[in-house]
Design a protein around this motif. Sequence first.
Motif, PDB file in Angstrom:
ATOM      1  N   SER A 192       0.849  -1.035   0.015  1.00  0.00           N
ATOM      2  CA  SER A 192       0.030   0.067  -0.058  1.00  0.00           C
ATOM      3  C   SER A 192       0.779   1.142   0.038  1.00  0.00           C
ATOM      4  O   SER A 192       1.854   1.051   0.549  1.00  0.00           O
ATOM      5  N   CYS A 193       0.493   2.395  -0.457  1.00  0.00           N
ATOM      6  CA  CYS A 193       1.178   3.670  -0.477  1.00  0.00           C
ATOM      7  C   CYS A 193       0.094   4.683  -0.285  1.00  0.00           C
ATOM      8  O   CYS A 193      -0.814   5.034  -1.019  1.00  0.00           O
ATOM      9  N   ALA A 194       0.216   5.266   1.010  1.00  0.00           N
ATOM     10  CA  ALA A 194      -0.814   6.301   1.218  1.00  0.00           C
ATOM     11  C   ALA A 194      -0.363   7.483   0.852  1.00  0.00           C
ATOM     12  O   ALA A 194       0.904   7.864   1.194  1.00  0.00           O
ATOM     13  N   VAL A 195      -0.962   8.261   0.088  1.00  0.00           N
ATOM     14  CA  VAL A 195      -0.655   9.679  -0.613  1.00  0.00           C
ATOM     15  C   VAL A 195      -1.437  10.778   0.224  1.00  0.00           C
ATOM     16  O   VAL A 195      -2.454  10.741   0.424  1.00  0.00           O
ATOM     17  N   SER A 196      -0.473  11.789   0.684  1.00  0.00           N
ATOM     18  CA  SER A 196      -1.070  13.041   1.386  1.00  0.00           C
ATOM     19  C   SER A 196      -0.605  14.133   0.357  1.00  0.00           C
ATOM     20  O   SER A 196       0.492  14.153  -0.024  1.00  0.00           O
ATOM     21  N   GLY A 197      -1.519  15.227   0.465  1.00  0.00           N
ATOM     22  CA  GLY A 197      -1.292  16.369  -0.435  1.00  0.00           C
ATOM     23  C   GLY A 197      -1.567  16.356  -1.914  1.00  0.00           C
ATOM     24  O   GLY A 197      -1.413  17.242  -2.640  1.00  0.00           O
ATOM     25  N   ARG A 198      -1.735  15.092  -2.311  1.00  0.00           N
ATOM     26  CA  ARG A 198      -2.515  14.806  -3.726  1.00  0.00           C
ATOM     27  C   ARG A 198      -3.460  14.167  -3.787  1.00  0.00           C
ATOM     28  O   ARG A 198      -3.697  13.146  -3.094  1.00  0.00           O
ATOM     29  N   THR A 199      -4.463  14.254  -4.797  1.00  0.00           N
ATOM     30  CA  THR A 199      -5.604  13.219  -5.162  1.00  0.00           C
ATOM     31  C   THR A 199      -5.002  12.250  -5.976  1.00  0.00           C
ATOM     32  O   THR A 199      -4.886  12.644  -7.097  1.00  0.00           O
ATOM     33  N   VAL A 200      -5.109  11.026  -5.447  1.00  0.00           N
ATOM     34  CA  VAL A 200      -4.384  10.099  -6.588  1.00  0.00           C
ATOM     35  C   VAL A 200      -5.180   9.754  -7.787  1.00  0.00           C
ATOM     36  O   VAL A 200      -4.469   9.476  -9.060  1.00  0.00           O
ATOM     37  N   ALA A 201      -6.343  10.247  -7.874  1.00  0.00           N
ATOM     38  CA  ALA A 201      -7.122  10.125  -9.036  1.00  0.00           C
ATOM     39  C   ALA A 201      -6.672  10.892 -10.180  1.00  0.00           C
ATOM     40  O   ALA A 201      -7.059  10.743 -11.407  1.00  0.00           O
ATOM     41  N   ASN A 202      -6.034  12.026  -9.869  1.00  0.00           N
ATOM     42  CA  ASN A 202      -5.804  13.144 -10.870  1.00  0.00           C
ATOM     43  C   ASN A 202      -4.315  12.940 -11.362  1.00  0.00           C
ATOM     44  O   ASN A 202      -3.744  13.808 -12.041  1.00  0.00           O
ATOM     45  N   TYR A 203      -3.428  11.930 -10.793  1.00  0.00           N
ATOM     46  CA  TYR A 203      -1.904  11.881 -10.804  1.00  0.00           C
ATOM     47  C   TYR A 203      -1.589  10.488 -11.234  1.00  0.00           C
ATOM     48  O   TYR A 203      -2.212   9.672 -10.641  1.00  0.00           O
ATOM     49  N   ALA A 204      -0.608  10.311 -12.063  1.00  0.00           N
ATOM     50  CA  ALA A 204       0.008   9.007 -12.375  1.00  0.00           C
ATOM     51  C   ALA A 204       0.731   8.659 -11.068  1.00  0.00           C
ATOM     52  O   ALA A 204       1.745   9.332 -10.425  1.00  0.00           O
ATOM     53  N   THR A 205       0.653   7.396 -10.668  1.00  0.00           N
ATOM     54  CA  THR A 205       1.553   6.755  -9.705  1.00  0.00           C
ATOM     55  C   THR A 205       2.070   5.322 -10.173  1.00  0.00           C
ATOM     56  O   THR A 205       1.591   4.831 -10.937  1.00  0.00           O
ATOM     57  N   GLY A 206       3.299   5.185  -9.275  1.00  0.00           N
ATOM     58  CA  GLY A 206       3.978   4.015  -9.991  1.00  0.00           C
ATOM     59  C   GLY A 206       4.545   3.196  -8.754  1.00  0.00           C
ATOM     60  O   GLY A 206       4.748   3.733  -7.828  1.00  0.00           O
ATOM     61  N   TRP A 207       4.933   2.044  -9.077  1.00  0.00           N
ATOM     62  CA  TRP A 207       5.902   1.291  -8.002  1.00  0.00           C
ATOM     63  C   TRP A 207       7.074   0.831  -8.813  1.00  0.00           C
ATOM     64  O   TRP A 207       7.109   0.483 -10.046  1.00  0.00           O
TER      65      TRP A 207
END
Length: 129
Positions: A20-35
């Motif tokens: 799991s990667c908890a993100v704060s400060g950004r809404t993940v629906a609006n940004y690409a994320t990766g592993w």
Amino acid sequence: VQLQASGGGSVQAGGSLRLSCAVSGRTVANYATGWFRQTPGKEREFAAAISPGRSQYYADSVKGRFTISRDNVKDIVFLQMDSLKPDDTAVYYCALDNLFRSSIRDSRYFSARQTYDYWGQGTQVTVSS
């Protein structure tokens, strides 16, 4: 912006883990994320990514075994890892691309370390044979 990775551990070959990667400060629906993942003495390598539009990208080495997903309400990105192999042993890092609602569809973009602006601290995954 902060990313907090968790869920790593030790497992036998053939087993499963979910990172799991908890993100704060950004809404993940609006940004690409990766592993990405890294072993000692080697460069950090791409594993999986998800675009704002939910397109998924995978390294050949994990395709068919790993699944990336996200929870848009809780701003968490997941990496479900099945059929784990000893070669999957590494420190796993989550990352976020700060380009708002990118419409890019080039897999080379998502697999490049330089694409990502923010990184989590890493979580260790160890797979024993």
